[in-house]
Scaffold this motif. Sequence first.
Motif, mmCIF file in Angstrom:
data_model
loop_
_atom_site.group_PDB
_atom_site.id
_atom_site.type_symbol
_atom_site.label_atom_id
_atom_site.label_comp_id
_atom_site.label_asym_id
_atom_site.label_seq_id
_atom_site.Cartn_x
_atom_site.Cartn_y
_atom_site.Cartn_z
ATOM 1 N N ARG A 301 0.827 -1.207 0.000
ATOM 2 C CA ARG A 301 0.000 0.000 0.000
ATOM 3 C C ARG A 301 0.866 1.264 0.000
ATOM 4 N NH1 ARG A 301 -3.316 -0.148 5.127
ATOM 5 N NH2 ARG A 301 -1.284 -0.826 5.938
ATOM 6 N N CYS A 348 -2.476 -5.752 0.916
ATOM 7 C CA CYS A 348 -2.890 -4.389 0.580
ATOM 8 C C CYS A 348 -4.127 -4.079 1.422
ATOM 9 C CB CYS A 348 -3.138 -4.225 -0.915
ATOM 10 S SG CYS A 348 -4.554 -5.159 -1.544
ATOM 11 N N GLN A 349 -4.986 -3.177 0.983
ATOM 12 C CA GLN A 349 -6.126 -2.815 1.813
ATOM 13 C C GLN A 349 -7.267 -3.823 1.701
ATOM 14 O OE1 GLN A 349 -5.797 -0.219 3.866
ATOM 15 N NE2 GLN A 349 -7.731 -0.698 4.870
#
Length: 392
Positions: A301, A348-349
């Motif tokens: 990210r 990641c998110q």
Amino acid sequence: MSAPALVDPGPSLAPHRAARFARHLTLPGVGELGQRRLAAARVLVIGAGGLGAPAIQYLAAAGVGRMTVIDDDVVELSNLQRQVLHTEGDLGRAKAESARSAVGLRDTEVEVTALVGRLDPSNALELFRQHDLVLDGSDNFATRYLANDAAELTATPVVWGSVHQFSGHVSVFWPGRGPMLRDLFPEIPDADSIESCAEGGVFGVLCGVVGSAMAAEALKMICGIGEPLLGRLARYDALSARWDELRFAADPDRRPVVDLEEVAVACRTLSPRGRPDDISAGEVAARLAHGGAGLVVIDVRTAAEREVAAIHGSMHVPLDRILTGGWAPIAEELGEGAVDGRDIVVACQAGIRSARAIDALAASAPTGTALRNLAGGMDAYLAATRSLSRGQ
């Protein structure tokens, strides 16, 4: 262009309902008949996030009788800056269920069905046929095009909205009465062609402006008043406080939608759930809670996202470095031989960018490297750590 009322009126209003909606009953074009139409309406809301939150509140306040809210996400702390339907007490809870509870606190006579899941080709047509109108507050291209195609196949009108940073868009796609999303944007864009809210940010109050505008379009269509945004894309710039409008028409050369096969491909790539290299957030959280032996976590990210929340001990290698350099930036961070026998978990998110990173790493990673995708990303990991904490 005016349009007829979308919904037939229901029974006469009980005295307490008439009192509740008194300001509507004296409103030209709405009146008791319009209020009875609202009470009889069945509305499907896709997404209980930034756009769904204000739209759901205003639909409920207006007396829309039945709503179905579909969302597969849970309430996270970073949502509260703009998703005003939810509170701190809802953290970790399914957004659809949080929305149902919030409406219940406002009006116990509004019936809300909470569907914890994603709109997909297996359920879209049935859901659209069960409702008079759909509000699409989704945050990805695959779902937006799925909603468009399901609308064309079922002749169900859709109120569509989107937000990005300081700007928002609203339009209405009503099969047989105006052009559709595919007339405006014929092809489904790549999933990563526009930054997500997590990457690019979003001005919180902008969601209120756009979500309320979506609710207004829905109420107008149900009652048959005013001019819906057919063939018009309304655009709002919060920084300049200006609305403008793009007019568009149906493309006579566009092929009509005949099935959901094309959009089904996009939906399959929407989320990496089900990838053979997935590792669950629960497993990662549990292993890290016991020392993290055999795990290396690579966070792809942005630095700004990591400031909000990050997995303790994870290494930061942004996605663009991996897409450019392949395995080389990972090797710089880990050193020689550091991957032997360990799971390299890429995070990641939400699990989408990490899947892209793994695809880019696979070609140049050392033979035998166990690349694992954190399914659901940080969103799922934070929920898993909360579950572990409650269980201790």
